[in-house]
Scaffold this motif. Structure first.
Motif, PDB file in Angstrom:
ATOM      1  N   TYR A 256      56.281 -12.666  21.910  1.00  0.00           N
ATOM      2  CA  TYR A 256      55.136 -13.980  21.911  1.00  0.00           C
ATOM      3  C   TYR A 256      53.547 -13.118  22.545  1.00  0.00           C
ATOM      4  N   ASP A 257      53.902 -12.435  22.880  1.00  0.00           N
ATOM      5  CA  ASP A 257      52.678 -12.292  24.311  1.00  0.00           C
ATOM      6  C   ASP A 257      50.856 -10.894  23.214  1.00  0.00           C
ATOM      7  N   TYR A 258      51.523 -11.017  22.276  1.00  0.00           N
ATOM      8  CA  TYR A 258      50.365 -10.464  21.155  1.00  0.00           C
ATOM      9  C   TYR A 258      48.861 -10.198  21.309  1.00  0.00           C
ATOM     10  N   SER A 259      48.582  -9.156  21.457  1.00  0.00           N
ATOM     11  CA  SER A 259      47.029  -8.567  22.620  1.00  0.00           C
ATOM     12  C   SER A 259      46.134  -9.660  21.827  1.00  0.00           C
ATOM     13  N   THR A 260      44.991 -10.129  22.589  1.00  0.00           N
ATOM     14  CA  THR A 260      43.954 -10.407  22.057  1.00  0.00           C
ATOM     15  C   THR A 260      43.075  -9.578  20.222  1.00  0.00           C
ATOM     16  N   ARG A 261      42.801  -8.737  20.980  1.00  0.00           N
ATOM     17  CA  ARG A 261      42.504  -7.864  20.008  1.00  0.00           C
ATOM     18  C   ARG A 261      43.178  -7.932  18.752  1.00  0.00           C
ATOM     19  N   LEU A 262      44.540  -8.143  19.154  1.00  0.00           N
ATOM     20  CA  LEU A 262      45.461  -8.068  17.500  1.00  0.00           C
ATOM     21  C   LEU A 262      45.259  -9.133  16.951  1.00  0.00           C
ATOM     22  N   ARG A 263      44.725  -9.879  17.914  1.00  0.00           N
ATOM     23  CA  ARG A 263      45.380 -11.352  16.530  1.00  0.00           C
ATOM     24  C   ARG A 263      43.638 -11.450  16.164  1.00  0.00           C
ATOM     25  N   ASP A 264      42.748 -11.428  16.793  1.00  0.00           N
ATOM     26  CA  ASP A 264      41.362 -11.610  16.186  1.00  0.00           C
ATOM     27  C   ASP A 264      41.479 -10.384  15.169  1.00  0.00           C
ATOM     28  N   ASP A 265      42.107  -9.317  14.848  1.00  0.00           N
ATOM     29  CA  ASP A 265      41.963  -8.432  13.228  1.00  0.00           C
ATOM     30  C   ASP A 265      42.861  -8.791  12.369  1.00  0.00           C
ATOM     31  N   VAL A 266      43.744  -9.433  12.950  1.00  0.00           N
ATOM     32  CA  VAL A 266      44.272 -10.719  12.493  1.00  0.00           C
ATOM     33  C   VAL A 266      44.168 -11.391  11.686  1.00  0.00           C
ATOM     34  N   ASN A 267      43.299 -12.551  12.397  1.00  0.00           N
ATOM     35  CA  ASN A 267      42.267 -13.216  11.531  1.00  0.00           C
ATOM     36  C   ASN A 267      41.278 -12.980  10.891  1.00  0.00           C
ATOM     37  N   SER A 268      40.204 -11.814  11.117  1.00  0.00           N
ATOM     38  CA  SER A 268      39.335 -11.262  10.595  1.00  0.00           C
ATOM     39  C   SER A 268      39.729 -10.805   9.058  1.00  0.00           C
ATOM     40  N   ALA A 269      40.685  -9.753   9.709  1.00  0.00           N
ATOM     41  CA  ALA A 269      41.233  -9.834   8.423  1.00  0.00           C
ATOM     42  C   ALA A 269      41.833 -10.533   6.883  1.00  0.00           C
TER      43      ALA A 269
END
Length: 100
Positions: A3-16
């Motif tokens: 549950y502790d995903y990085s902000t970079r990973l979450r932003d990458d998921v959302n933009s993809a």
């Protein structure tokens, strides 16, 4: 599942997910998650976990989704014995087909 995903990973998921939705009108969960996973290999996050994040992003966008492993090369054409020839009786499609 973490549950502790990085902000970079979450932003990458959302933009993809947004990019896939804008270009195709539908989000292929498996293919999009694999693209995100490859771009973030250093984070060592399982594909299943990224698929779940992509699914959440798609739901927030209200996008149509599909689960198609064929588009990212995970499945072999035909029966797997001879990659040149499709399996006997198997339908061949020039484009991805939806069973809606």
């Amino acid at each position: 599942m973490r549950y502790d995903y990085s902000t970079r990973l979450r932003d990458d998921v959302n933009s993809a997910a947004e990019r896939a939705f804008k270009t195709a009108g539908i989000i292929n969960i498996t293919a999009t998650a694999e693209q995100v996973r490859v771009r973030n290999l250093a984070e060592n996050v399982a594909l299943e976990d990224i698929e779940y994040l992509v699914l959440q992003a798609a739901q927030l966008l209200g996008a149509a989704i599909e689960f198609d492993a064929l588009s990212n090369g995970l499945a072999l054409p035909g029966n797997g014995i001879d990659a040149e020839e499709p399996a006997i009786g198997a339908p061949t499609f020039s484009q991805p087909v939806s069973i809606q």
